[in-house]
Design an enzyme around this catalytic site. Structure first.
Site, PDB file in Angstrom:
ATOM      1  N   SER A 160       0.797  -1.227   0.000  1.00  0.00           N
ATOM      2  CA  SER A 160       0.000   0.000   0.000  1.00  0.00           C
ATOM      3  C   SER A 160       0.830   1.278   0.000  1.00  0.00           C
ATOM      4  CB  SER A 160      -0.939   0.014   1.213  1.00  0.00           C
ATOM      5  OG  SER A 160      -0.204  -0.110   2.418  1.00  0.00           O
ATOM      6  N   ASP A 182      -3.324   8.299   7.967  1.00  0.00           N
ATOM      7  CA  ASP A 182      -4.257   7.382   8.627  1.00  0.00           C
ATOM      8  C   ASP A 182      -3.496   6.649   9.731  1.00  0.00           C
ATOM      9  OD1 ASP A 182      -2.749   5.478   7.268  1.00  0.00           O
ATOM     10  OD2 ASP A 182      -4.338   4.905   5.879  1.00  0.00           O
ATOM     11  N   HIS A 208      -0.189   4.964   7.204  1.00  0.00           N
ATOM     12  CA  HIS A 208       0.466   5.541   6.032  1.00  0.00           C
ATOM     13  C   HIS A 208       0.797   7.020   6.230  1.00  0.00           C
ATOM     14  CE1 HIS A 208      -2.144   2.168   4.686  1.00  0.00           C
ATOM     15  NE2 HIS A 208      -1.025   1.821   4.067  1.00  0.00           N
TER      16      HIS A 208
END
Length: 381
Positions: A52, A345, A348
């Site tokens: 991600s 978040d 990240h």
């Protein structure tokens, strides 16, 4: 013998010298690359693999995936003013490296049906949020694309089409692309520390050794296809993330066991790159020490312009609320000054952190930040 006859070999030598010593800025005069000769660059684009932290949309097309960022507030600061599956408020580190390299377009995601034809000549992003180096990593995130499958997608689908587009075989063309790999963190958080690891591997040292050996084989597969310029992202200090802190509410500092795992992997990664057994002659692997770069920010945030090193910028769905403590709530609130937060978040970083990472990856001359050379030097060798 006439002067003209005597001079012919000399003039021929001059012409041949000019032809062979003049710089060929697009890397190979026989490949129909998109970037013009006068740009004088040896990098035509990037092929991106990982999770991600470098993903830009592949999971949008996976029906069963739980690791998606295709909703606001993700992308709230992205130039297109819409969520793009990047797990941050704006650009991720791949976008920003592309800016440094003057790649004219954003690297498209492999799973997007429109990623074909001329759209692939500057590279393709194969990364998948929640995935790992190991095939069984990420099962708790639903459907993900493992690093092995990402490489198969490149080999079986993208590579033949790229050869057709630029009318050049991979052994000639791929040396002109960067191969960026950012994977490994999920192998700990979504595998080892969840107790999903192979029962024959009992210690974290054994697990990490297996992880780095597997990664070396994956890099070698790309090398055998023609890749020569690699950028590998070291693991981040995920023990300092809001998610890790939230799962250990009594902790007053970073969760050391998670950071120790990341540092062990990063040490093995450095050893791997220096090892003569890697058997990848004429290639260069650059390690971006994201761990050190981010730890420097966390320990001394003010010079970088950060004031909040512990809290997520967006509203995160907590474990008590049925979430994982990682992803932003759909349509949830977001902090007003994203440039002041390290984390967007629960895991990240914000675009502001990605900006620092990309800058240092591209131009730092400190070997404890990029090793053995920076991405700029890699792009011109």
């Amino acid at each position: 013998m006439s002067l003209k006859t005597k001079s012919a070999p000399f003039f021929l030598l001059v012409i041949l010298t000019f032809v062979f010593l003049s710089p060929i800025c697009n890397g190979d005069q026989f490949c129909k690359f998109a970037r013009k000769n006068d740009e004088c660059t040896k990098v035509q684009g990037m092929f991106v693999f990982g999770s991600s932290l470098v993903d830009n949309g592949n999971n949008n097309f996976l029906v069963k995936s739980l690791a998606k960022a295709n909703y606001l507030p993700y992308g709230v600061d992205f130039p297109l003013l819409e969520p793009t599956e990047r797990f941050t408020n704006g650009k991720n580190v791949i976008d920003l490296l592309g800016d440094h390299l003057k790649i004219p377009t954003y690297i498209p995601s492999f799973n997007d049906p429109s990623t074909k034809g001329s759209k692939i000549i500057h590279g393709v992003n194969f990364a998948s949020g929640g995935s790992g180096i190991l095939d069984d990593t990420g099962v708790v995130a639903g459907e993900v694309i493992s690093l092995n499958q990402q490489i198969r997608n490149f080999e079986n689908v993208t590579l033949p089409e790229l050869e057709e587009q630029i009318e050049c075989n991979s052994k000639k063309s791929l040396k002109n692309y960067l191969f960026v790999v950012g994977s490994g963190g999920n192998d700990y958080s979504l595998n080892y520390f969840l107790g999903l690891v192979n029962k024959n591997i009992t210690t974290i040292q054994d697990f990490t050794a297996n992880l780095t050996i597997t990664l070396s084989h994956q890099l070698k597969r790309l090398y055998d296809m023609g890749a020569r310029k690699f950028v590998v992202m070291a693991l981040y200090p995920n023990g300092c993330s809001p998610m890790a802190r939230a799962r250990n509410p009594n902790a007053t500092d970073c969760i050391q066991i998670l950071n120790d795992a990341a540092q062990l992997f990063n040490t093995n990664l450095r050893t791997l790159v220096d090892s003569p057994t890697l058997q990848m002659p004429d290639s260069t692997i650059v390690i971006v020490n994201a761990y050190k770069i981010i730890m420097d920010i966390l320990q001394n945030p003010s010079p970088y312009g950060f004031s909040d090193t512990k809290n997520p910028c967006c509203d995160v769905a907590t474990i008590q609320e049925g979430g994982t403590g990682t992803l932003c709530k759909k349509g949830g609130n977001v902090c007003s000054d994203r440039n002041a937060n390290v984390y967007f978040d629960g895991l990240h970083p914000t675009e502001a952190v990605n900006f620092v990472l990309a800058n240092k990856a591209f131009s730092s001359n400190l070997i404890d930040e990029v090793y053995p050379i920076n991405v700029h030097l890699l792009s011109i060798v």
